[in-house]
Design a protein around this motif. Sequence first.
Motif, PDB file in Angstrom:
ATOM      1  N   UNK A 234       0.835  -1.201   0.000  1.00  0.00           N
ATOM      2  CA  UNK A 234       0.000   0.000   0.000  1.00  0.00           C
ATOM      3  C   UNK A 234       0.872   1.254   0.000  1.00  0.00           C
ATOM      4  N   UNK A 235       1.933   1.255   0.803  1.00  0.00           N
ATOM      5  CA  UNK A 235       2.852   2.397   0.802  1.00  0.00           C
ATOM      6  C   UNK A 235       3.503   2.545  -0.575  1.00  0.00           C
ATOM      7  N   UNK A 236       3.896   1.420  -1.171  1.00  0.00           N
ATOM      8  CA  UNK A 236       4.548   1.493  -2.475  1.00  0.00           C
ATOM      9  C   UNK A 236       3.567   1.801  -3.604  1.00  0.00           C
ATOM     10  N   UNK A 237       2.269   1.769  -3.326  1.00  0.00           N
ATOM     11  CA  UNK A 237       1.305   2.175  -4.346  1.00  0.00           C
ATOM     12  C   UNK A 237       1.404   3.666  -4.642  1.00  0.00           C
ATOM     13  N   UNK A 238       2.179   4.390  -3.838  1.00  0.00           N
ATOM     14  CA  UNK A 238       2.493   5.790  -4.144  1.00  0.00           C
ATOM     15  C   UNK A 238       3.485   5.903  -5.298  1.00  0.00           C
ATOM     16  N   UNK A 239       4.150   4.793  -5.629  1.00  0.00           N
ATOM     17  CA  UNK A 239       5.222   4.828  -6.624  1.00  0.00           C
ATOM     18  C   UNK A 239       6.566   5.158  -6.021  1.00  0.00           C
ATOM     19  N   UNK A 240       6.654   5.155  -4.677  1.00  0.00           N
ATOM     20  CA  UNK A 240       7.881   5.567  -3.996  1.00  0.00           C
ATOM     21  C   UNK A 240       8.292   4.561  -2.938  1.00  0.00           C
ATOM     22  N   UNK A 241       9.609   4.557  -2.647  1.00  0.00           N
ATOM     23  CA  UNK A 241      10.159   3.803  -1.539  1.00  0.00           C
ATOM     24  C   UNK A 241      10.807   4.764  -0.560  1.00  0.00           C
ATOM     25  N   UNK A 242      11.452   4.233   0.465  1.00  0.00           N
ATOM     26  CA  UNK A 242      12.036   5.080   1.502  1.00  0.00           C
ATOM     27  C   UNK A 242      13.417   5.616   1.148  1.00  0.00           C
ATOM     28  N   UNK A 243      14.098   4.971   0.201  1.00  0.00           N
ATOM     29  CA  UNK A 243      15.402   5.468  -0.247  1.00  0.00           C
ATOM     30  C   UNK A 243      15.375   5.605  -1.762  1.00  0.00           C
ATOM     31  N   UNK A 244      15.675   6.796  -2.241  1.00  0.00           N
ATOM     32  CA  UNK A 244      15.733   7.064  -3.672  1.00  0.00           C
ATOM     33  C   UNK A 244      17.158   6.931  -4.188  1.00  0.00           C
ATOM     34  N   UNK A 261       0.952  10.309   3.390  1.00  0.00           N
ATOM     35  CA  UNK A 261      -0.471  10.033   3.187  1.00  0.00           C
ATOM     36  C   UNK A 261      -0.749   8.534   3.245  1.00  0.00           C
ATOM     37  N   UNK A 262       0.132   7.747   2.638  1.00  0.00           N
ATOM     38  CA  UNK A 262      -0.053   6.291   2.657  1.00  0.00           C
ATOM     39  C   UNK A 262       0.082   5.744   4.068  1.00  0.00           C
ATOM     40  N   UNK A 263       1.081   6.211   4.801  1.00  0.00           N
ATOM     41  CA  UNK A 263       1.293   5.720   6.162  1.00  0.00           C
ATOM     42  C   UNK A 263       0.151   6.150   7.086  1.00  0.00           C
ATOM     43  N   UNK A 264      -0.368   7.331   6.865  1.00  0.00           N
ATOM     44  CA  UNK A 264      -1.511   7.771   7.674  1.00  0.00           C
ATOM     45  C   UNK A 264      -2.745   6.924   7.367  1.00  0.00           C
ATOM     46  N   UNK A 265      -2.860   6.459   6.127  1.00  0.00           N
ATOM     47  CA  UNK A 265      -3.953   5.554   5.783  1.00  0.00           C
ATOM     48  C   UNK A 265      -3.769   4.212   6.485  1.00  0.00           C
ATOM     49  N   UNK A 266      -2.548   3.697   6.510  1.00  0.00           N
ATOM     50  CA  UNK A 266      -2.269   2.459   7.249  1.00  0.00           C
ATOM     51  C   UNK A 266      -2.617   2.645   8.722  1.00  0.00           C
ATOM     52  N   UNK A 267      -2.219   3.787   9.271  1.00  0.00           N
ATOM     53  CA  UNK A 267      -2.517   4.099  10.672  1.00  0.00           C
ATOM     54  C   UNK A 267      -4.028   4.139  10.909  1.00  0.00           C
ATOM     55  N   UNK A 268      -4.758   4.751   9.988  1.00  0.00           N
ATOM     56  CA  UNK A 268      -6.219   4.848  10.116  1.00  0.00           C
ATOM     57  C   UNK A 268      -6.875   3.471  10.061  1.00  0.00           C
ATOM     58  N   UNK A 269      -6.431   2.642   9.124  1.00  0.00           N
ATOM     59  CA  UNK A 269      -6.984   1.293   9.010  1.00  0.00           C
ATOM     60  C   UNK A 269      -6.750   0.511  10.296  1.00  0.00           C
ATOM     61  N   UNK A 270      -5.589   0.701  10.893  1.00  0.00           N
ATOM     62  CA  UNK A 270      -5.267   0.023  12.147  1.00  0.00           C
ATOM     63  C   UNK A 270      -6.122   0.553  13.291  1.00  0.00           C
TER      64      UNK A 270
END
Length: 465
Positions: A234-244, A261-270
């Motif tokens: 889900x985080x990678x559905x942004x098209x990004x990783x943590x190291x470029x 935004x992706x991590x906040x969505x994960x947080x919300x789902x949790x």
Amino acid sequence: MKFKRIPAVFAAVAMIASMTACEGKSEKSGSEGKTESGDNANIETEASENEDSSNISGETIYWMSEYDINPSGSQGRSVALTLFEDVYGGKVEWIPTTREKRSDDLANRILSGDPVDMVPFTSDVIPDGISKEQYQPLDDYIDLNDELWSDVKGLADKMAYDGKHYVIPYGISNPSFLIYSRKMIKDEKLDDPYKLYESGKWDWDAFTDMMNKFVDNADGETRYGCAGQFSKPLVQSTGQGFVNFDGKTFSSNLDSPEIEKAELLVEEINQQDLFDYTWYTSFPDDGSVLFYAMSPWALAESNAKNPDEDIFIVPYPKMPNTDGYYTCADIDAKMLAANSDKGQAVAKYLECERIALLEDKYTEAAKKKALEKTKSPGGDELFITEEQYNAILAMTDPAEASLVYDFGYGMGSEMSAQLYDYSKRGAVNNLYDAIVSEYEGAPGSWDELRDEWKSVVEDAVKKYN
């Protein structure tokens, strides 16, 4: 070299093979004695319509890995190995090692001058393995402008290091996706996720709205929106990783607004109790979960356990108000070891892997085998449908899939260690999934998680720049 172009279809041959995805080639757990037999397609092989000036007849590639690609005798050979041996006259000799010892064993053989030519691609290759001078580039042996490599050239260029192609993928495999029941979706009067995907409307909003409706529709029973390994894809559905990585310089991406935004969505789902922490090996058969987040290894058992549920799969949803869908999957590649003088032979083997994935007679044989029904140890009839198979092929077509690769996995154990102790686990792994883990001491918010591991990521980036 001329190659008769066939539409690219990438056979998900070992459908129940691996649980590790998204940061490199799936690891084969175990050690000596493990055999990777590929697609086991016992079919007649012949040279493709290539004008081939190389001559590797009689040459032996020394392959060092925790698994063998050359099974005993000639039975069960992959198409690629069969082509390499029977058409081009090459041989592969296995040098056993373990996953834990492979890097040290490779370094020792290079230092001592013992033969080693080809090793698996894994996530620690870039930048750690290359910075230790354990590999050499393939540019002198493979022409990425050749049509044979056209579908993977973009991915190879993305992974180029200091202008050189150490990693030239021949395909991608083991994609992460969401398994669901079309019958359940229909019964709950929800839109079919795959149809939303086909129309470009499958996004985070549709995903969360569907989960919330499913839970709200509960009539006394406990329900969850999702289970499985969902947070990283889900985080990678942004098209990004943590190291470029721009080909020369690494940089931390922890402050990306899209990742936040992706991590906040994960947080919300949790926080909304939409996530089921139970570990399932297949789609739950009790109607308690709407989406089961996993990869191809779980699909056949999901079908077996839910024969009347019309099981199907859908890629991860995209960010709202964006156009593209991004894939979390494994890269299929093999590396040319430093000091090897068998570059031409290794390149020819990689070419055989490409041909096996492109030519109709080989892909049809792989598909036929993948669709065969088998029995589990417990007696269940395991199978995948042709529709599911074709959906996986679409997700793993490098001409179409936008693969996300996080270079943080190649920056040592502080970044990549796969442990169950939160304090000792790799930073990248924690950043992807600690919010929806049950690791002792793991924070429940993205702000806390990012702040706790930010310096580790920044230090690793400095080390490898």
